[in-house]
Design an enzyme around this catalytic site. Structure first.
Site, mmCIF file in Angstrom:
data_model
loop_
_atom_site.group_PDB
_atom_site.id
_atom_site.type_symbol
_atom_site.label_atom_id
_atom_site.label_comp_id
_atom_site.label_asym_id
_atom_site.label_seq_id
_atom_site.Cartn_x
_atom_site.Cartn_y
_atom_site.Cartn_z
ATOM 1 N N ARG A 71 -30.762 21.233 53.108
ATOM 2 C CA ARG A 71 -31.033 21.534 51.707
ATOM 3 C C ARG A 71 -32.170 22.538 51.613
ATOM 4 N NH1 ARG A 71 -33.499 17.977 49.544
ATOM 5 N NH2 ARG A 71 -33.504 16.416 51.193
ATOM 6 N N TYR A 199 -23.803 23.991 52.729
ATOM 7 C CA TYR A 199 -24.401 22.759 53.248
ATOM 8 C C TYR A 199 -24.284 21.594 52.248
ATOM 9 C CZ TYR A 199 -27.552 19.142 54.577
ATOM 10 O OH TYR A 199 -28.049 17.893 54.861
ATOM 11 N N LYS A 208 -26.145 15.080 45.674
ATOM 12 C CA LYS A 208 -27.495 15.125 45.116
ATOM 13 C C LYS A 208 -27.520 15.819 43.744
ATOM 14 C CE LYS A 208 -29.448 12.842 48.365
ATOM 15 N NZ LYS A 208 -29.037 13.040 49.704
ATOM 16 N N HIS A 228 -32.036 7.363 44.856
ATOM 17 C CA HIS A 228 -31.752 7.730 46.259
ATOM 18 C C HIS A 228 -31.888 6.470 47.109
ATOM 19 C CE1 HIS A 228 -32.842 10.685 49.774
ATOM 20 N NE2 HIS A 228 -31.562 10.419 49.756
ATOM 21 N N SER A 250 -35.143 11.513 52.679
ATOM 22 C CA SER A 250 -34.089 12.060 53.531
ATOM 23 C C SER A 250 -34.465 11.923 55.008
ATOM 24 C CB SER A 250 -33.879 13.533 53.191
ATOM 25 O OG SER A 250 -33.533 13.641 51.830
ATOM 26 N N CYS A 252 -34.917 9.266 56.787
ATOM 27 C CA CYS A 252 -35.939 8.245 57.049
ATOM 28 C C CYS A 252 -35.342 6.841 57.170
ATOM 29 C CB CYS A 252 -37.020 8.286 55.986
ATOM 30 S SG CYS A 252 -38.020 9.783 56.080
ATOM 31 N N ASP A 275 -26.747 6.003 50.405
ATOM 32 C CA ASP A 275 -27.563 7.140 49.954
ATOM 33 C C ASP A 275 -27.894 7.122 48.461
ATOM 34 O OD1 ASP A 275 -28.836 9.606 50.935
ATOM 35 O OD2 ASP A 275 -27.436 10.681 49.644
ATOM 36 N N ARG A 370 -24.657 16.468 61.100
ATOM 37 C CA ARG A 370 -24.196 15.309 60.333
ATOM 38 C C ARG A 370 -22.719 14.995 60.539
ATOM 39 N NH1 ARG A 370 -27.668 13.360 55.849
ATOM 40 N NH2 ARG A 370 -29.639 14.424 56.153
HETATM 41 P P1 GTP Z 1 -30.364 11.096 54.581
HETATM 42 O O1 GTP Z 1 -28.918 11.040 54.883
HETATM 43 O O2 GTP Z 1 -30.983 12.416 54.866
HETATM 44 O O3 GTP Z 1 -30.701 10.631 53.204
HETATM 45 O O4 GTP Z 1 -31.118 10.168 55.681
HETATM 46 P P2 GTP Z 1 -31.221 8.588 55.896
HETATM 47 O O5 GTP Z 1 -32.367 8.063 55.108
HETATM 48 O O6 GTP Z 1 -29.908 7.947 55.704
HETATM 49 O O7 GTP Z 1 -31.682 8.480 57.419
HETATM 50 P P3 GTP Z 1 -30.898 7.941 58.713
HETATM 51 O O8 GTP Z 1 -30.617 6.469 58.667
HETATM 52 O O9 GTP Z 1 -29.756 8.816 58.973
HETATM 53 O O10 GTP Z 1 -32.016 8.176 59.817
HETATM 54 C C1 GTP Z 1 -32.617 9.415 60.058
HETATM 55 C C2 GTP Z 1 -33.190 9.463 61.453
HETATM 56 O O11 GTP Z 1 -34.151 8.420 61.624
HETATM 57 C C3 GTP Z 1 -32.130 9.268 62.522
HETATM 58 O O12 GTP Z 1 -32.377 10.134 63.598
HETATM 59 C C4 GTP Z 1 -32.316 7.828 62.931
HETATM 60 O O13 GTP Z 1 -31.908 7.609 64.259
HETATM 61 C C5 GTP Z 1 -33.810 7.587 62.726
HETATM 62 N N1 GTP Z 1 -34.115 6.175 62.367
HETATM 63 C C6 GTP Z 1 -33.471 5.402 61.462
HETATM 64 N N2 GTP Z 1 -33.984 4.153 61.403
HETATM 65 C C7 GTP Z 1 -35.011 4.136 62.293
HETATM 66 C C8 GTP Z 1 -35.957 3.139 62.703
HETATM 67 O O14 GTP Z 1 -35.959 2.001 62.235
HETATM 68 N N3 GTP Z 1 -36.877 3.513 63.634
HETATM 69 C C9 GTP Z 1 -36.907 4.777 64.173
HETATM 70 N N4 GTP Z 1 -37.840 5.055 65.083
HETATM 71 N N5 GTP Z 1 -36.024 5.734 63.821
HETATM 72 C C10 GTP Z 1 -35.096 5.428 62.901
HETATM 73 C C1 SPV Z 2 -30.487 14.009 52.144
HETATM 74 O O1 SPV Z 2 -30.982 15.081 52.494
HETATM 75 O O2 SPV Z 2 -31.144 13.122 51.553
HETATM 76 C C2 SPV Z 2 -29.070 13.724 52.441
HETATM 77 C C3 SPV Z 2 -28.233 14.805 52.880
HETATM 78 O O3 SPV Z 2 -28.606 12.622 52.216
HETATM 79 S S1 SPV Z 2 -27.803 15.843 51.573
HETATM 80 O O4 SPV Z 2 -26.538 15.421 51.030
HETATM 81 O O5 SPV Z 2 -27.698 17.158 52.122
HETATM 82 O O6 SPV Z 2 -28.803 15.795 50.538
HETATM 83 MN MN MN Z 3 -30.113 11.309 51.234
#
Ligand code: GTP
Ligand code: SPV
Ligand code: MN
Length: 586
Positions: A71, A199, A208, A228, A250, A252, A275, A370
């Site tokens: 983004r 993207y 979003k 979110h 994002s 996290c 999400d 992704r």
């Molecule tokens: P968006 O799709 O961008 O909104 O992200 P999200 O909040 O769904 O994050 P996601 O669960 O995909 O995790 C993002 C990154 O953080 C990945 O590389 C995960 O492997 C890592 N991660 C997730 N949970 C944990 C955790 O509990 N500990 C650690 N160290 N890393 C984590």
């Molecule tokens: C984020 O960035 O929080 C995502 C991916 O979940 S996107 O759809 O690109 O915003």
């Molecule tokens: Mn997100």
């Protein structure tokens, strides 16, 4: 001609495509589009490549322009009538000027291309909380992705019917030039114009752009919240299911928590969303949540059998066609997608830009690579996923990514303290947005990039929702990402996060007390199950205590953030900040 049909005609005349195709959402259509995408070159790349169908059935690979991988918040605008309505949290251009700028980019932009018309519904069409939408795009990748992420096709056309009340999303990848890339939101017109990027968050306008930025504005006007957030149901050994929301910025940890496989016997996490959540006050005065989406657009790196076994199963399940992988690396020996975290680096690997992987100092997969996969492939999908009323929420979890300051878990005393904690939360920036990574910024409710109006008004709206709720959910704040001096994560995270969920359920059920601190309530000694973990006393201390020196610095950052909003920050939150200050200094 009804409103939907005349919108298509208006767009056709304006964008001047060679052909127009309206999506019906059928399986046959998906198959045809996937075939076509494997023969179509866009921006110098074949749109889709078939992956190993034995290991990853129905899966295809997409590589984007290297300038278009995340983004772009600096190119994203909320064009409300005044700058104040958009707030200091948004970039703003006067709507008329923005519209003219976008019109000049869009005019005749689809010459030589197909214009895809994507009718879709966010939410179950049977739900009173669902919303009707249409996206126009010239990207076959976007058309296919939208089909996974939202309820696309005949059902949506029926739901729109003769109504004029539907969201209008107008998208073109243009020439993928960052100089001509803008994502402009017009909340008052229920419309988004997005040009120059393919993207996810910039181009899949149901995500979003609509379901957060436009919908948050609608929620403000109509008395609900677009957030979110993940939605999960945690089943305890007695069979009782407790529903949680979880907001994390994002990249996290939302998707990982949404598909969590608990380490404890008898516990199970049921997935409803990873999400976005739309929150409404039900007839009984409780908070109810629906997931408006129907797919996961998840971060690939870090996903593995050990960290997220349920997602690995989801990606190898072949029920819904197709699953897409974008900007991962490719193991050329078996034609499977590969990313950091999956294990040993394969010998014959091509990186996310398609070149042989040799320079091991850089990742092979893009850090924001992704997958796009249907929720219906997920083995832990809750049977309540499609419930038109949503599920009743008992706990809300807010989180950030902090190597210091923020403890592992803390409970807020009441709704208003929870809103204060969420409004002041900081997090390190990630690869999900272009720009510097690892910089701490305030990211209230994980909504900083997604709130479609002034965040001061948004905080007030949150406080007001709490006042209307009969039995407001408990609010918790977590941080899975605390590090030691060597820079290693202290908390094992992932499946071990179920330890924290278990404590939260005990709190909700009133089964355990809590220890007061300057910032909120901590688990009592031994109340958080840490059995089998090799955590030193010193590290446990870091996870579950307040360091006043760190928090003094934190308060300065919160004050700085609040000051941008002036009088818009509700008095209750200013008082809560003063209260925190007194405790930390006292
Ligand atoms: P968006 O799709 O961008 O909104 O992200 P999200 O909040 O769904 O994050 P996601 O669960 O995909 O995790 C993002 C990154 O953080 C990945 O590389 C995960 O492997 C890592 N991660 C997730 N949970 C944990 C955790 O509990 N500990 C650690 N160290 N890393 C984590
Ligand atoms: C984020 O960035 O929080 C995502 C991916 O979940 S996107 O759809 O690109 O915003
Ligand atoms: Mn997100």
């Amino acid at each position: 001609m009804n409103h939907f049909e005349s919108f298509i005609k208006e767009m056709k005349d304006f964008l001047n495509p060679d052909s127009v195709y309206t999506m019906d959402g059928s399986d046959g259509e998906a198959q045809r589009l996937v075939e076509e995408a494997q023969k179509t070159e866009v921006d110098g790349r074949i749109v889709l490549q078939k992956l190993n169908q034995e290991i990853y059935p129905n899966s295809y690979y997409h590589r984007s322009n290297p300038n278009d991988v995340a983004r772009t918040e600096h190119l994203t605008f909320v064009c409300a009538p005044t700058k104040e309505e958009a707030g200091p949290n948004n970039n703003w251009i006067e709507p008329k000027e923005a519209k003219e700028k976008m019109d000049s980019l869009f005019k005749n932009s689809m010459k030589g291309r197909t214009m895809y018309v994507i009718p879709f519904v966010m939410g179950n069409p049977k739900s009173k909380y669902a919303k009707n939408c249409v996206e126009i795009t010239d990207s076959i990748y976007v058309a296919l992705s939208m089909r996974i992420m939202a309820r696309v096709g005949a059902e949506a056309i029926k739901s729109i019917g003769d109504s004029a009340d539907f969201f209008k999303g107008i998208h073109s990848i243009g020439d993928v030039n960052p100089e001509r890339r803008f994502i402009m939101h017009f909340p008052q017109d229920n419309m988004v114009m997005s040009f120059g990027s393919g993207y996810g968050g910039n181009a899949l306008l149901g995500k979003k752009c609509y379901s957060l930025r436009i919908a948050s504005y609608l929620g403000y006007k109509e008395g609900w919240l677009a957030e979110h957030m993940i939605i999960i149901g945690v089943e305890a050994p007695d069979g009782k299911i407790t529903y949680f929301l979880g907001a994390f910025p994002s990249a996290c940890g939302k998707t990982n928590l949404a598909l969590l496989e608990p380490i404890f016997k008898g516990y199970k996490v049921w997935t409803l969303g990873d999400d976005i959540a739309w929150l409404n006050i039900g007839a009984d005065g409780k908070l109810y949540a629906i997931n408006p989406e129907s797919g996961f657009f998840g971060v690939a790196p870090g996903t593995a059998d050990k960290t997220n076994p349920v997602m690995m199963k989801t990606l190898k399940n072949n029920k819904f066609y197709p699953t897409l992988f974008t900007n991962t690396a490719i193991d050329k020996n078996d034609n499977t997608p590969w990313w950091e975290g999956l294990g040993n680096i394969p010998e014959n690997l091509s990186d996310w830009q398609g070149t042989q992987y040799t320079d091991k100092t850089k990742p092979a997969a893009h850090p924001n690579s992704r997958f796009t996969v249907s929720v219906y492939n997920c083995p832990t999908l809750s049977k309540e996923y499609d419930n038109p009323n949503g599920v009743p929420i008992s706990g809300i979890i807010f989180g950030g990514r902090r190597k210091d300051t923020a403890p592992l878990v803390c409970e807020c005393k009441d709704w208003a303290s929870g809103v204060f904690a969420a409004s002041s939360i900081g997090s390190e920036t990630t690869a999900a947005a272009s720009g510097a990574q690892g910089t701490v910024r305030r990211d209230p409710m994980a909504m900083l990039p997604f709130c479609g109006y002034n965040m001061g008004d948004y905080f007030n709206h949150w406080l007001n929702i709490g006042k209307k709720l009969k039995n407001p959910p408990k609010i918790f704040v977590v941080n899975w990402f605390r590090k030691d001096e060597k820079g290693n994560f202290i908390w094992p995270g992932f499946r071990d996060n179920s330890r924290v969920l278990k404590w939260m359920i005990d709190r909700i059920e009133g089964k355990t007390g809590a220890r007061e601190s300057e910032i909120g309530l901590f688990p009592q000694e031994n109340a958080l199950d840490l059995s089998g973990l090799n955590l030193s006393k010193e590290n446990i201390d870091k996870l579950l205590n307040v360091d006043r020196q760190e928090w003094k610095k934190e308060i300065v950052l919160i004050e700085e953030f609040y000051s941008k909003f002036g009088e818009k920050i509700p008095k209750e939150l200013r008082d809560a900040l003063q209260n925190l200050k007194n405790k930390i200094n006292g």
